[in-house]
Enzyme design. Sequence first.
Site, PDB file in Angstrom:
ATOM      1  N   TYR A 141     -20.684  38.876  72.061  1.00 35.50           N
ATOM      2  CA  TYR A 141     -19.472  39.690  71.969  1.00 35.50           C
ATOM      3  C   TYR A 141     -19.510  40.908  72.886  1.00 35.50           C
ATOM      4  CZ  TYR A 141     -18.300  36.954  67.774  1.00 35.50           C
ATOM      5  OH  TYR A 141     -18.007  35.944  66.902  1.00 35.50           O
ATOM      6  N   LYS A 191     -30.544  29.299  67.389  1.00 42.42           N
ATOM      7  CA  LYS A 191     -30.304  27.985  67.999  1.00 42.42           C
ATOM      8  C   LYS A 191     -31.359  27.815  69.090  1.00 42.42           C
ATOM      9  CE  LYS A 191     -27.915  24.174  68.714  1.00 42.42           C
ATOM     10  NZ  LYS A 191     -27.881  23.051  67.739  1.00 42.42           N
ATOM     11  N   ASP A 224     -26.732  25.348  63.101  1.00 44.22           N
ATOM     12  CA  ASP A 224     -25.908  24.210  62.667  1.00 44.22           C
ATOM     13  C   ASP A 224     -26.376  23.700  61.306  1.00 44.22           C
ATOM     14  OD1 ASP A 224     -28.229  23.488  64.016  1.00 44.22           O
ATOM     15  OD2 ASP A 224     -27.341  21.820  65.117  1.00 44.22           O
ATOM     16  N   ASP A 248     -21.130  36.291  62.403  1.00 43.40           N
ATOM     17  CA  ASP A 248     -19.678  36.335  62.222  1.00 43.40           C
ATOM     18  C   ASP A 248     -19.200  35.047  61.550  1.00 43.40           C
ATOM     19  OD1 ASP A 248     -17.036  37.134  62.432  1.00 43.40           O
ATOM     20  OD2 ASP A 248     -16.833  36.562  64.543  1.00 43.40           O
ATOM     21  N   ASP A 252     -18.216  34.219  57.281  1.00 42.02           N
ATOM     22  CA  ASP A 252     -16.896  33.728  56.860  1.00 42.02           C
ATOM     23  C   ASP A 252     -17.071  32.450  56.036  1.00 42.02           C
ATOM     24  OD1 ASP A 252     -15.492  35.763  58.180  1.00 42.02           O
ATOM     25  OD2 ASP A 252     -13.939  34.369  58.860  1.00 42.02           O
TER      26      ASP A 252
END
Length: 357
Positions: A141, A191, A224, A248, A252
């Site tokens: 970001y 990851k 994942d 982020d 959620d």
Amino acid sequence: MQASIVLLPGDGIGPEVTGQAERVLKLVAEKFGHTFRFSSHPIGGIAIDNGGDPLPQSTIDACRASDAILLGAVGGPKWDDPKAKTRPEAGLLKIRKELGLFANLRPIITFPELVDASPLRREIVEGTDILFFRELTGGLYFGPSGTEQVSPGIERSYSTAVYSTDEIERIVRMAAVAARSRRKKLTMVDKANVLEVSRLWRRVSAALIEKEFSDLTYEVVLVDSMAMHLLSRPTTFDVVVTSNMFGDILTDEASMLPGSLGMLPSASLGSSGPGLYEPIHGSAPDIAGKGIANPLATILAAAMLLRHSLGLEKEAEVIEAAVRKVLAAGHRTADLVRKGQPSVGTISITDYVLAAI
Ligand code: IPM
Ligand code: MN
């Protein structure tokens, strides 16, 4: 205690929910003999409308001079034009960066009274208590990004995830310290099977844990796979630490465990200076101004503010207990009931919280 609290109501339901949290803070101040001074400043879409800048310098200055900041939400369809010069979200990203708020704490707690509001089965979610540490001022970001014209009619864009050793270390350390005072388990999500930047996270994190936190149970999980485990075995996680974008997205997702995004607060902290507190939910433009938004996430964010920025643990607990009491009494906002079941509005649910305090 005297404290100055900056309110950044922002857009959509932001002003409605921060307004209710302010009522709660005022009552707590009165009950416990504190003086809280409040001032309100523009951020996001409303600030763009006022002067073209989603984060005016006057707002930054007020935040810097404060003891703590309570934010509503930013953004909405009005400012969604992808070609626009600036966006409401840029204001939020900038205030985090300006104040050095590198750690975003997102507790995912299931309220026993709301377990049936979760889309997941009771036996899976019951007892879930996860504290996420999302890195907030680096990664994808904030890395170099751009768009270039490569040939007529073809554009190419890039966004880059960049992390340095010290950025990783400080957030992992903060998460590890928190794990120590909880159930002593830390999960680092990355990851690393694909991304170079994740491999740095893995190395730095493992070295730090080995050196300073050998008393913790430490595990690494690929992002994942984490997306799946969060839904299949959420109660097995205690503290989770991860990079900006993964945090982020995963938070959620995790917000659905307790049943509604409308219940979840968050705290953004740096190594010094004021902290910023906000609900995890967005500006919900579809219900803005209707008086039906759930203010409980922002009220719980106000409790986090008292705890983390003002050191008022007892006052924070009083608010949290009041919220639980209101839920136990069966009061619900629209987001917490099934279609057609009775619910109360933003102000009424707050009235119940005030009464419980
Ligand atoms: C959040 C929000 C923000 C983010 C947006 C509004 C910039 O989604 O706080 O999670 O992505 O950090
Ligand atoms: Mn988000």
